[in-house]
Design an enzyme around this catalytic site. Structure first.
Site, PDB file in Angstrom:
ATOM      1  N   ASP A 167      -3.043   3.364   0.569  1.00 53.92           N
ATOM      2  CA  ASP A 167      -2.197   4.356   1.253  1.00 53.92           C
ATOM      3  C   ASP A 167      -1.012   4.754   0.367  1.00 53.92           C
ATOM      4  O   ASP A 167      -0.598   5.916   0.357  1.00 53.92           O
ATOM      5  CB  ASP A 167      -1.634   3.784   2.566  1.00 53.92           C
ATOM      6  CG  ASP A 167      -2.671   3.755   3.678  1.00 53.92           C
ATOM      7  OD1 ASP A 167      -3.604   4.580   3.654  1.00 53.92           O
ATOM      8  OD2 ASP A 167      -2.535   2.899   4.573  1.00 53.92           O
ATOM      9  N   LYS A 195      -4.005  -3.707   9.855  1.00 52.62           N
ATOM     10  CA  LYS A 195      -3.690  -3.675   8.424  1.00 52.62           C
ATOM     11  C   LYS A 195      -2.936  -4.932   7.962  1.00 52.62           C
ATOM     12  O   LYS A 195      -3.083  -5.368   6.827  1.00 52.62           O
ATOM     13  CB  LYS A 195      -2.886  -2.411   8.085  1.00 52.62           C
ATOM     14  CG  LYS A 195      -3.729  -1.145   8.136  1.00 52.62           C
ATOM     15  CD  LYS A 195      -2.960   0.070   7.644  1.00 52.62           C
ATOM     16  CE  LYS A 195      -3.807   1.320   7.759  1.00 52.62           C
ATOM     17  NZ  LYS A 195      -3.159   2.523   7.225  1.00 52.62           N
TER      18      LYS A 195
HETATM   19  P1  NAP Z   1       3.402   3.378  14.020  1.00 49.77           P
HETATM   20  O1  NAP Z   1       3.439   2.195  13.133  1.00 49.77           O
HETATM   21  O2  NAP Z   1       3.047   3.212  15.466  1.00 49.77           O
HETATM   22  O3  NAP Z   1       4.866   4.102  13.943  1.00 49.77           O
HETATM   23  C1  NAP Z   1       5.153   5.196  14.781  1.00 49.77           C
HETATM   24  C2  NAP Z   1       6.473   5.863  14.343  1.00 49.77           C
HETATM   25  O4  NAP Z   1       6.657   7.023  15.189  1.00 49.77           O
HETATM   26  C3  NAP Z   1       7.724   4.999  14.521  1.00 49.77           C
HETATM   27  O5  NAP Z   1       8.688   5.380  13.568  1.00 49.77           O
HETATM   28  C4  NAP Z   1       8.168   5.402  15.943  1.00 49.77           C
HETATM   29  O6  NAP Z   1       9.557   5.211  16.172  1.00 49.77           O
HETATM   30  C5  NAP Z   1       7.886   6.881  15.932  1.00 49.77           C
HETATM   31  N1  NAP Z   1       7.669   7.416  17.275  1.00 49.77           N
HETATM   32  C6  NAP Z   1       6.589   7.240  18.069  1.00 49.77           C
HETATM   33  N2  NAP Z   1       6.758   7.902  19.242  1.00 49.77           N
HETATM   34  C7  NAP Z   1       7.974   8.518  19.184  1.00 49.77           C
HETATM   35  C8  NAP Z   1       8.708   9.351  20.069  1.00 49.77           C
HETATM   36  N3  NAP Z   1       8.225   9.717  21.259  1.00 49.77           N
HETATM   37  N4  NAP Z   1       9.923   9.804  19.673  1.00 49.77           N
HETATM   38  C9  NAP Z   1      10.414   9.469  18.452  1.00 49.77           C
HETATM   39  N5  NAP Z   1       9.786   8.668  17.563  1.00 49.77           N
HETATM   40  C10 NAP Z   1       8.566   8.188  17.912  1.00 49.77           C
HETATM   41  O7  NAP Z   1       2.398   4.492  13.476  1.00 49.77           O
HETATM   42  P2  NAP Z   1       1.886   4.724  11.964  1.00 49.77           P
HETATM   43  O8  NAP Z   1       0.699   3.907  11.701  1.00 49.77           O
HETATM   44  O9  NAP Z   1       3.043   4.620  11.048  1.00 49.77           O
HETATM   45  O10 NAP Z   1       1.370   6.247  12.054  1.00 49.77           O
HETATM   46  C11 NAP Z   1       2.270   7.330  12.195  1.00 49.77           C
HETATM   47  C12 NAP Z   1       1.528   8.638  11.975  1.00 49.77           C
HETATM   48  O11 NAP Z   1       1.013   8.709  10.649  1.00 49.77           O
HETATM   49  C13 NAP Z   1       0.323   8.808  12.889  1.00 49.77           C
HETATM   50  O12 NAP Z   1       0.365  10.114  13.404  1.00 49.77           O
HETATM   51  C14 NAP Z   1      -0.880   8.635  12.002  1.00 49.77           C
HETATM   52  O13 NAP Z   1      -1.951   9.467  12.408  1.00 49.77           O
HETATM   53  C15 NAP Z   1      -0.342   9.104  10.663  1.00 49.77           C
HETATM   54  N6  NAP Z   1      -1.031   8.453   9.520  1.00 49.77           N
HETATM   55  C16 NAP Z   1      -1.607   9.238   8.569  1.00 49.77           C
HETATM   56  C17 NAP Z   1      -2.207   8.669   7.464  1.00 49.77           C
HETATM   57  C18 NAP Z   1      -2.843   9.551   6.433  1.00 49.77           C
HETATM   58  O14 NAP Z   1      -3.625   9.065   5.602  1.00 49.77           O
HETATM   59  N7  NAP Z   1      -2.535  10.823   6.424  1.00 49.77           N
HETATM   60  C19 NAP Z   1      -2.230   7.275   7.310  1.00 49.77           C
HETATM   61  C20 NAP Z   1      -1.624   6.496   8.285  1.00 49.77           C
HETATM   62  C21 NAP Z   1      -1.039   7.103   9.399  1.00 49.77           C
HETATM   63  P3  NAP Z   1      10.127   3.785  16.713  1.00 49.77           P
HETATM   64  O15 NAP Z   1      10.201   2.887  15.509  1.00 49.77           O
HETATM   65  O16 NAP Z   1      11.448   4.133  17.284  1.00 49.77           O
HETATM   66  O17 NAP Z   1       9.146   3.298  17.736  1.00 49.77           O
END
Ligand code: NAP
Length: 281
Positions: free
Chosen positions: A103, A66
């Site tokens: 988004d 992205k």
């Molecule tokens: P990302 O950039 O990889 O961020 C992941 C987040 O989760 C960070 O805040 C990370 O914390 C935290 N995290 C991951 N593993 C963890 C653990 N074991 N314990 C505590 N915190 C943890 O991912 P993203 O792109 O933001 O996506 C996040 C979620 O949103 C995904 O499940 C994705 O499927 C969903 N999503 C949905 C949509 C939709 O349209 N509905 C769109 C985009 C994403 P740290 O900063 O400490 O690593």
């Protein structure tokens, strides 16, 4: 059939976007096909350049590209510029590529579809990754009163909020807490909106917050597309809930309208997304 749109990312194979975007094209009598385009880092420049060809409408972009696609485009809309991330590319008639971020508005529209109003709301946002950034920007732009960001790595949340604030003229009360901070309980108790934008819960077992923190007055949103333990706990405690499927459909509807200039058939898209997700389980 014309393959005029697709999803650029890695991995992309579980995406339900082809199902609901194709349903939208058919609803309008269009023969376009929405393809999955798994793309390695080495292939990204060529893949994006291919969108300039005659007959292409554009693409969606997902993890991990992205931000990486930004320098490959000719122009960005204001929201994509503010969050430094593009999830939708539109090929214009002259072959130039325009980057949007749907988004942000997709999240706000989904929130409102669940009866949530971000204006003057006190919000707790779990997470500080790419999707949390879109949510935080959307909440600020929609006039939230306060946002408490709770993250495992608080430094990442501080950096995210600094970027979001620099891109807006709004000035809500902001606070960052580590996930294990005792103040999290008070912040959640005083909030109206509780949003999970972490990936915790994707495994179907874990939850980003203890169930006893959730009160019945909250609207609880999980960006994960399925019903997670977090949402199950929220419902058991009497809170209203929404999973991430509505945001996915809303951002997709905005992308469809940008590619075609037509009104997105939201109900058709929602039903197709739901069915595609059920077929995966
Ligand atoms: P990302 O950039 O990889 O961020 C992941 C987040 O989760 C960070 O805040 C990370 O914390 C935290 N995290 C991951 N593993 C963890 C653990 N074991 N314990 C505590 N915190 C943890 O991912 P993203 O792109 O933001 O996506 C996040 C979620 O949103 C995904 O499940 C994705 O499927 C969903 N999503 C949905 C949509 C939709 O349209 N509905 C769109 C985009 C994403 P740290 O900063 O400490 O690593």
């Amino acid at each position: 059939m014309i393959a005029s749109v697709g999803l650029i990312g890695d991995p992309v194979k579980h995406s339900v976007s082809p199902a609901f975007q194709t349903a939208a094209f058919r609803h309008h009598g269009l023969t376009d096909t929405y393809m999955l385009w798994p793309t390695s880092t080495q292939e990204l420049t060529t893949r994006v350049a291919g969108l300039r060809a005659d007959g292409m409408r554009g693409a969606n972009v997902t993890l991990p590209y992205k931000t990486a696609v930004v320098p490959l485009l000719d122009e960005l809309d204001g929201i994509a510029t503010a969050v430094s991330a593009v999830n939708t590319i539109v090929r214009r008639a002259d072959g130039s590529l325009y980057g949007l971020n749907t988004d942000v508005l997709g999240f706000i529209q989904a929130l409102r579809a669940a009866g949530g109003e971000p204006r003057e709301a006190d919000c707790v946002l779990l997470g500080a990754g790419g999707s949390a950034r879109a949510v935080a920007y959307g909440l600020v732009m929609a006039g939230a009163r306060s946002i408490t960001v709770v993250n495992r790595t608080p430094e990442r949340a501080e950096a995210m909020l600094a970027d979001v604030l620099a891109a807006t003229e709004f000035d809500p009360q902001l606070q960052v807490l580590a996930s294990d901070a005792p103040e999290v309980a008070q912040a959640v108790a005083g909030a109206q909106l509780l949003i999970n934008a972490t990936s915790v819960g994707l495994d179907g077992r874990s939850s980003p917050l203890e169930a006893e923190r959730i009160a019945p007055h909250l609207l609880v949103v999980d960006l994960i597309y399925r019903n997670t333990p977090f949402l199950q706990a929220a419902r058991q405690r009497g809170a209203r809930t929404q999973n991430g499927l509505e945001m996915l459909v809303q951002q997709g509807a905005l992308a469809f309208e940008a590619w075609t200039g037509l009104t997105a058939p939201i109900a058709v898209m929602r039903a197709a997304a739901q069915q595609a997700l059920e077929e995966q389980t």
